[in-house]
Design an enzyme around this catalytic site. Sequence first.
Site, mmCIF file in Angstrom:
data_model
loop_
_atom_site.group_PDB
_atom_site.id
_atom_site.type_symbol
_atom_site.label_atom_id
_atom_site.label_comp_id
_atom_site.label_asym_id
_atom_site.label_seq_id
_atom_site.Cartn_x
_atom_site.Cartn_y
_atom_site.Cartn_z
ATOM 1 N N ASP A 274 0.685 -1.144 0.011
ATOM 2 C CA ASP A 274 0.158 -0.131 0.103
ATOM 3 C C ASP A 274 0.836 1.134 -0.061
ATOM 4 O O ASP A 274 2.143 1.026 0.388
ATOM 5 C CB ASP A 274 -0.953 0.004 1.254
ATOM 6 C CG ASP A 274 -1.541 1.197 1.543
ATOM 7 O OD1 ASP A 274 -2.225 1.726 0.648
ATOM 8 O OD2 ASP A 274 -1.452 1.816 2.600
ATOM 9 N N ASP B 299 -0.450 5.034 0.970
ATOM 10 C CA ASP B 299 -0.648 6.079 2.146
ATOM 11 C C ASP B 299 -0.757 5.275 3.377
ATOM 12 O O ASP B 299 -1.414 4.364 3.385
ATOM 13 C CB ASP B 299 -1.933 6.858 1.827
ATOM 14 C CG ASP B 299 -2.059 7.641 0.349
ATOM 15 O OD1 ASP B 299 -1.126 8.711 0.666
ATOM 16 O OD2 ASP B 299 -2.328 7.209 -0.686
ATOM 17 N N ASP C 290 -2.295 -0.575 5.828
ATOM 18 C CA ASP C 290 -2.577 0.115 7.097
ATOM 19 C C ASP C 290 -4.278 0.348 7.166
ATOM 20 O O ASP C 290 -4.655 1.017 7.994
ATOM 21 C CB ASP C 290 -2.125 1.454 6.908
ATOM 22 C CG ASP C 290 -2.781 2.440 6.155
ATOM 23 O OD1 ASP C 290 -3.115 2.241 5.074
ATOM 24 O OD2 ASP C 290 -2.917 3.618 6.441
ATOM 25 N N ASP D 186 -6.852 -3.012 2.489
ATOM 26 C CA ASP D 186 -5.824 -3.700 2.331
ATOM 27 C C ASP D 186 -6.214 -5.207 2.962
ATOM 28 O O ASP D 186 -5.515 -6.088 2.731
ATOM 29 C CB ASP D 186 -4.561 -3.186 3.110
ATOM 30 C CG ASP D 186 -4.077 -2.006 2.710
ATOM 31 O OD1 ASP D 186 -3.871 -2.051 1.520
ATOM 32 O OD2 ASP D 186 -3.968 -0.853 3.498
HETATM 33 MG MG MG Z 1 -3.270 2.985 3.061
#
Ligand code: MG
Length: 228
Positions: free
Chosen positions: A8, A10, A175, A179
């Site tokens: 991922d 961000d 996060d 995900d």
């Molecule tokens: Mg993220």
Amino acid sequence: MVPPLVLDIDGTLTTASGRIDARAFELLPDWDAPVVLATGKAFPYPVALSHFLGRAETVIAENGGVVHVDGETTVLGDSEAPRAVVEAFRERGGDPGWGARDTVNRWRETEVALSLDADEPLLREVAAAAGGDVEVVDTGYAYHVKATGVSKGIGLERVGDALGIDPDEFVAVGDSENDASTFAVAGESYAVANADGAARNAADVVLEDSYMDGTAGVLAELRARDGE
Ligand SMILES: [Mg+2]
């Protein structure tokens, strides 16, 4: 051999203030296996990051709505229902919340993202009225209105098919709730310490370190394992 990665962006490759952590440019260019960037951001963002990392453009964008691998782009999501939901949200007085900053959605092909300042209860009410065709995903950075069933995990299966790699061979780091599907498909999964509840529950391991501190720790461990 180090394993292929699905990362991922961000909250995972960034600092707490949302910048790409400089360690991404040290650790990823020479990673000796495929690196898939899997993000909720619109398609050009992960393509650009792959490009500037000097890596093959292997990306899952828009939470799985658009997948690009081996020079081929596949659109897996349909924007019609998400756009209709956001139009209905506007008609009810909702504001997507980006002001004049139209770069968030300008190149987005399959979903619509709204600012975390947007009226979430109204958005969820309008989305629910779409009768299951559309879901709202909160990545901690935006609300994403997307077609139900589109996911990063399905995108990873598509990437695995194209590269001839079993999805189970990938190591995933992320996060947020977008995900969780990646974690379910990858063989080994890590949630950074800043992860939300859905990501924590879906991950094999919840890390003690946040953001890129956590991700860099995983990469160091994978390299050490490779050297054993
Ligand atoms: Mg993220």
